[in-house]
Design a protein around this motif. Sequence first.
Motif, PDB file in Angstrom:
ATOM      1  N   PHE A 168      13.211  92.188  -3.471  1.00 34.80           N
ATOM      2  CA  PHE A 168      14.046  90.849  -3.480  1.00 34.80           C
ATOM      3  C   PHE A 168      14.838  90.889  -4.081  1.00 34.80           C
ATOM      4  N   HIS A 200      12.973  87.467   1.188  1.00 33.74           N
ATOM      5  CA  HIS A 200      12.463  86.064  -0.104  1.00 33.74           C
ATOM      6  C   HIS A 200      10.845  86.179   0.384  1.00 33.74           C
ATOM      7  N   SER A 201      10.133  85.142  -1.164  1.00 39.64           N
ATOM      8  CA  SER A 201       8.641  85.001  -0.785  1.00 39.64           C
ATOM      9  C   SER A 201       8.253  84.052  -0.420  1.00 39.64           C
ATOM     10  N   LEU A 202       8.383  83.249   0.386  1.00 36.41           N
ATOM     11  CA  LEU A 202       8.696  82.023   1.231  1.00 36.41           C
ATOM     12  C   LEU A 202       7.217  81.522   0.530  1.00 36.41           C
ATOM     13  N   SER A 206       7.203  79.135  -2.261  1.00 29.38           N
ATOM     14  CA  SER A 206       7.481  77.683  -2.795  1.00 29.38           C
ATOM     15  C   SER A 206       6.965  76.324  -1.870  1.00 29.38           C
ATOM     16  N   LEU A 208       3.356  76.401  -3.266  1.00 29.48           N
ATOM     17  CA  LEU A 208       3.145  76.737  -4.711  1.00 29.48           C
ATOM     18  C   LEU A 208       3.436  74.651  -4.223  1.00 29.48           C
ATOM     19  N   ARG A 229      12.669  76.249 -11.544  1.00 34.89           N
ATOM     20  CA  ARG A 229      11.573  76.005 -10.599  1.00 34.89           C
ATOM     21  C   ARG A 229      10.821  75.146 -11.594  1.00 34.89           C
ATOM     22  N   TRP A 258      12.582  75.626   7.232  1.00 34.82           N
ATOM     23  CA  TRP A 258      13.092  76.457   5.728  1.00 34.82           C
ATOM     24  C   TRP A 258      14.206  76.705   6.451  1.00 34.82           C
ATOM     25  N   ARG A 282      20.922  76.783   2.152  1.00 33.73           N
ATOM     26  CA  ARG A 282      20.814  75.564   1.568  1.00 33.73           C
ATOM     27  C   ARG A 282      21.911  74.292   0.451  1.00 33.73           C
ATOM     28  N   GLY A 295       9.682  70.614   0.661  1.00 32.41           N
ATOM     29  CA  GLY A 295      10.691  69.025  -0.035  1.00 32.41           C
ATOM     30  C   GLY A 295       9.831  68.217  -0.388  1.00 32.41           C
ATOM     31  N   TYR A 296       9.901  67.980  -2.017  1.00 35.84           N
ATOM     32  CA  TYR A 296       9.403  66.688  -2.335  1.00 35.84           C
ATOM     33  C   TYR A 296      10.601  65.966  -3.123  1.00 35.84           C
ATOM     34  N   MET A 343      13.776  67.651  -4.955  1.00 34.05           N
ATOM     35  CA  MET A 343      14.912  67.402  -4.034  1.00 34.05           C
ATOM     36  C   MET A 343      15.949  66.905  -4.498  1.00 34.05           C
ATOM     37  N   ASN A 380      17.506  69.121  -7.324  1.00 31.11           N
ATOM     38  CA  ASN A 380      18.365  70.642  -6.471  1.00 31.11           C
ATOM     39  C   ASN A 380      19.550  70.160  -5.572  1.00 31.11           C
ATOM     40  N   VAL A 381      19.693  68.560  -5.336  1.00 28.59           N
ATOM     41  CA  VAL A 381      21.320  68.521  -4.105  1.00 28.59           C
ATOM     42  C   VAL A 381      21.282  66.620  -4.850  1.00 28.59           C
ATOM     43  N   SER A 422      23.790  70.602  -5.515  1.00 29.58           N
ATOM     44  CA  SER A 422      24.454  70.818  -4.360  1.00 29.58           C
ATOM     45  C   SER A 422      25.515  69.688  -4.110  1.00 29.58           C
TER      46      SER A 422
HETATM   47  P1  FAD Z   1      12.251  82.448  -3.341  1.00 30.71           P
HETATM   48  O1  FAD Z   1      13.660  82.656  -3.607  1.00 30.71           O
HETATM   49  O2  FAD Z   1      10.897  83.942  -3.126  1.00 30.71           O
HETATM   50  O3  FAD Z   1      12.519  82.110  -4.949  1.00 30.71           O
HETATM   51  C1  FAD Z   1      10.840  81.737  -5.701  1.00 30.71           C
HETATM   52  C2  FAD Z   1      10.330  80.956  -5.462  1.00 30.71           C
HETATM   53  O4  FAD Z   1      11.039  79.913  -6.528  1.00 30.71           O
HETATM   54  C3  FAD Z   1      10.638  79.468  -4.773  1.00 30.71           C
HETATM   55  O5  FAD Z   1       9.323  79.748  -4.268  1.00 30.71           O
HETATM   56  C4  FAD Z   1      10.790  78.436  -5.308  1.00 30.71           C
HETATM   57  O6  FAD Z   1       9.258  77.587  -5.974  1.00 30.71           O
HETATM   58  C5  FAD Z   1      11.511  79.107  -6.759  1.00 30.71           C
HETATM   59  N1  FAD Z   1      12.354  78.175  -6.795  1.00 30.71           N
HETATM   60  C6  FAD Z   1      13.676  78.857  -7.188  1.00 30.71           C
HETATM   61  N2  FAD Z   1      14.670  78.474  -6.311  1.00 30.71           N
HETATM   62  C7  FAD Z   1      13.823  76.862  -7.235  1.00 30.71           C
HETATM   63  C8  FAD Z   1      14.895  75.496  -7.310  1.00 30.71           C
HETATM   64  N3  FAD Z   1      16.146  75.413  -7.381  1.00 30.71           N
HETATM   65  N4  FAD Z   1      14.488  74.371  -7.151  1.00 30.71           N
HETATM   66  C9  FAD Z   1      12.698  74.522  -7.589  1.00 30.71           C
HETATM   67  N5  FAD Z   1      12.285  75.980  -7.165  1.00 30.71           N
HETATM   68  C10 FAD Z   1      13.567  76.689  -7.031  1.00 30.71           C
HETATM   69  N6  FAD Z   1      12.875  73.810  -3.088  1.00 30.71           N
HETATM   70  C11 FAD Z   1      11.272  73.847  -3.249  1.00 30.71           C
HETATM   71  O7  FAD Z   1      10.539  74.300  -3.503  1.00 30.71           O
HETATM   72  N7  FAD Z   1      12.083  72.457  -2.437  1.00 30.71           N
HETATM   73  C12 FAD Z   1      12.990  72.177  -2.107  1.00 30.71           C
HETATM   74  O8  FAD Z   1      13.079  71.085  -1.134  1.00 30.71           O
HETATM   75  C13 FAD Z   1      13.964  72.565  -2.252  1.00 30.71           C
HETATM   76  N8  FAD Z   1      15.525  71.679  -1.833  1.00 30.71           N
HETATM   77  C14 FAD Z   1      16.274  72.513  -2.309  1.00 30.71           C
HETATM   78  C15 FAD Z   1      17.595  72.037  -1.380  1.00 30.71           C
HETATM   79  C16 FAD Z   1      19.035  72.442  -2.110  1.00 30.71           C
HETATM   80  C17 FAD Z   1      20.658  71.802  -2.204  1.00 30.71           C
HETATM   81  C18 FAD Z   1      18.996  73.613  -2.871  1.00 30.71           C
HETATM   82  C19 FAD Z   1      20.491  74.443  -2.524  1.00 30.71           C
HETATM   83  C20 FAD Z   1      17.707  74.231  -3.403  1.00 30.71           C
HETATM   84  C21 FAD Z   1      16.768  74.183  -3.182  1.00 30.71           C
HETATM   85  N9  FAD Z   1      15.501  74.160  -3.002  1.00 30.71           N
HETATM   86  C22 FAD Z   1      13.886  73.384  -2.753  1.00 30.71           C
HETATM   87  C23 FAD Z   1      14.995  75.831  -3.866  1.00 30.71           C
HETATM   88  C24 FAD Z   1      15.360  76.726  -3.171  1.00 30.71           C
HETATM   89  O9  FAD Z   1      16.150  76.922  -2.464  1.00 30.71           O
HETATM   90  C25 FAD Z   1      13.746  77.276  -2.599  1.00 30.71           C
HETATM   91  O10 FAD Z   1      12.880  76.820  -3.683  1.00 30.71           O
HETATM   92  C26 FAD Z   1      13.475  78.220  -1.656  1.00 30.71           C
HETATM   93  O11 FAD Z   1      14.226  78.711  -0.763  1.00 30.71           O
HETATM   94  C27 FAD Z   1      12.362  78.403  -0.715  1.00 30.71           C
HETATM   95  O12 FAD Z   1      12.575  80.436  -0.862  1.00 30.71           O
HETATM   96  P2  FAD Z   1      11.058  81.015  -1.266  1.00 30.71           P
HETATM   97  O13 FAD Z   1       9.961  80.598  -1.620  1.00 30.71           O
HETATM   98  O14 FAD Z   1      11.185  81.869  -0.605  1.00 30.71           O
HETATM   99  O15 FAD Z   1      11.671  81.209  -2.432  1.00 30.71           O
END
Ligand code: FAD
Length: 513
Positions: free
Chosen positions: A254, A270-272, A274, A277, A316, A371, A377, A406-407, A411, A414-415, A419
């Motif tokens: 990872f 990445h874990s997918l 989100s 969760l 998170r 995704w 992102r 996205g919720y 959002m 993060n945005v 961002s």
């Molecule tokens: P991994 O890279 O495997 O990470 C593990 C877990 O960490 C994720 O599943 C998630 O639950 C948590 N996590 C990591 N970073 C964040 C973060 N910044 N905010 C919240 N949780 C985080 N995440 C969302 O869950 N929903 C969104 O709508 C969302 N929108 C985003 C928009 C932007 C512009 C950016 C920069 C980030 C956003 N993220 C969001 C955070 C992050 O990009 C995603 O959580 C992640 O890419 C989901 O893929 P994954 O489960 O493989 O994550």
Amino acid sequence: MAPRPHWLFGDQLGPHFLDPRHGGPDDKAPVIMIEARSVLRRRRFHRAKAHLVLSAMRHRAAELGDRVTYVRAETYAEGLEKVRGRRASSPLTVCHPTSRRALAFVSGLDGVEVLPAKGFLVSHDDFAEWAGRNKGKGSGRSQSPSLRLEGFYHWVRERHDLLMDGDDPAGGRWNLDHDNREPPPRGQDTLDVRGPWRPSEDDIDDEVRRDLDRWERDGDVSFVGRDGPRRFPATRREARSALRHFVAHRLAGFGRHEDAMLAADPVLSHSLLSVPLNLGLLDPAECVEPAEEAYRSGDAPLNSVEGFVRQIAGWREYVWHLYWHFGEDYRHRNALRHTTPLPDWFLDLDADAVTANCLSTVLAQVRDTGWTHHIPRLMVLGSRALQDGWDPAAVTDWFHRCFVDGYDWVMLPNVVGMSQYADGGMMTTKPYTSGGAYINKMSDFCAPCAYRPDHRTGEEACPYTAGYWFFLHRHRTRLAANHRTARAVKGLDRLKDLRELLDTTAQRGDAPP
Ligand code: FAD
Ligand code: SF4
């Protein structure tokens, strides 16, 4: 006394939301679920997201069987009316919803008790205590320097005894980010790692797809993006399988390439997780605990495990609490006064209209799956919006609608904060944007691109490189006053072709780059 019925929202689907312990609903409480069509009618969501949420809700209802009253209605209010009938103030419980709008709605209803939030490691009270203790500390360079992620993350690790060796962080370091920023391996178009867990669809998915087709045909709702096959867990059992698969086969890798991007391998390691969760199918504690076990048993290196724990127990949780802490006004922040509407090609996820290979590739990933990981992102989609001065509220809405995870709560910080820097630095110390050099280093997008990452002007000028300088120029005064961006601003004065760069960038208007 008969237990009070308990209302489950569509992102409260795991067993912990029905657990009577720790402030949960009454033991064996009958359950109410409401599928409100107005939610889909209000905005143009990604179809895969609509599919996923409806599928997950209907699967949960099927599991709960006779215990649940599942109502299809136009609005939540109408749904409740159907269930409660003439006893409009009959007692009901609901766990603290995840959006301000839903919280205001349930708080305004007669007879409804709002129970504590579930699905996060840190309670609202504990966060308030931490934030209160840290108030006023920090350097004073921005509005809330004391509320930075790093301090919060250390506190969560200590409090929950996560990856700790006594009083010290495991391995002696809190932060192994430095080991987790490697570019993709040279000459490879995919990582050498077992693919992610994927579900098989069933009858419930077929029914959802038929409903979505019919609603679209009837002109009732309209979607963006492509739907299918379903790629993310919709049930508790599927979510547990996805978690187990990740920890056993993918967690070890990872860390290293966490920030890398490969066109043919969008998921990398990445874990997918989100999606499950955020649907409430998994609790964060059950994700970080097996990850720590993998480190303790020598099955995964510390940089990967720390990186994963940081995402879940750090980012998170931090984002969830900032959503509530920053208040309702936060969604309207626009410190950089960006007002340009989003162009149609972006709104429609029209990847084929875009020449820039990075943006076209990532937009296609969003169109096809809803995704993409955090660096595309932030550094491809968000950076385009920031450099082109798009309205941050519209950008937030776009991310919310187009991403399967996205919720509202996730959002906004993060945005708006991370961002688009629309909060002027409440969340981050500087805006996140870069020229093509960063994208070139961290991906394989640039080699086949029609633009060159090191060209600022001319036919082959990279829109990210030109856009980066354009952005610095536009916000020169603000960024010169920020110690983290002051040096970059000085670089502007050394550009001999700045005038030409500004003219050509302005001329592009809202045409796809
Ligand atoms: P991994 O890279 O495997 O990470 C593990 C877990 O960490 C994720 O599943 C998630 O639950 C948590 N996590 C990591 N970073 C964040 C973060 N910044 N905010 C919240 N949780 C985080 N995440 C969302 O869950 N929903 C969104 O709508 C969302 N929108 C985003 C928009 C932007 C512009 C950016 C920069 C980030 C956003 N993220 C969001 C955070 C992050 O990009 C995603 O959580 C992640 O890419 C989901 O893929 P994954 O489960 O493989 O994550
Ligand atoms: Fe993106 Fe610029 Fe690289 Fe093309 S050259 S892929 S536009 S960063």
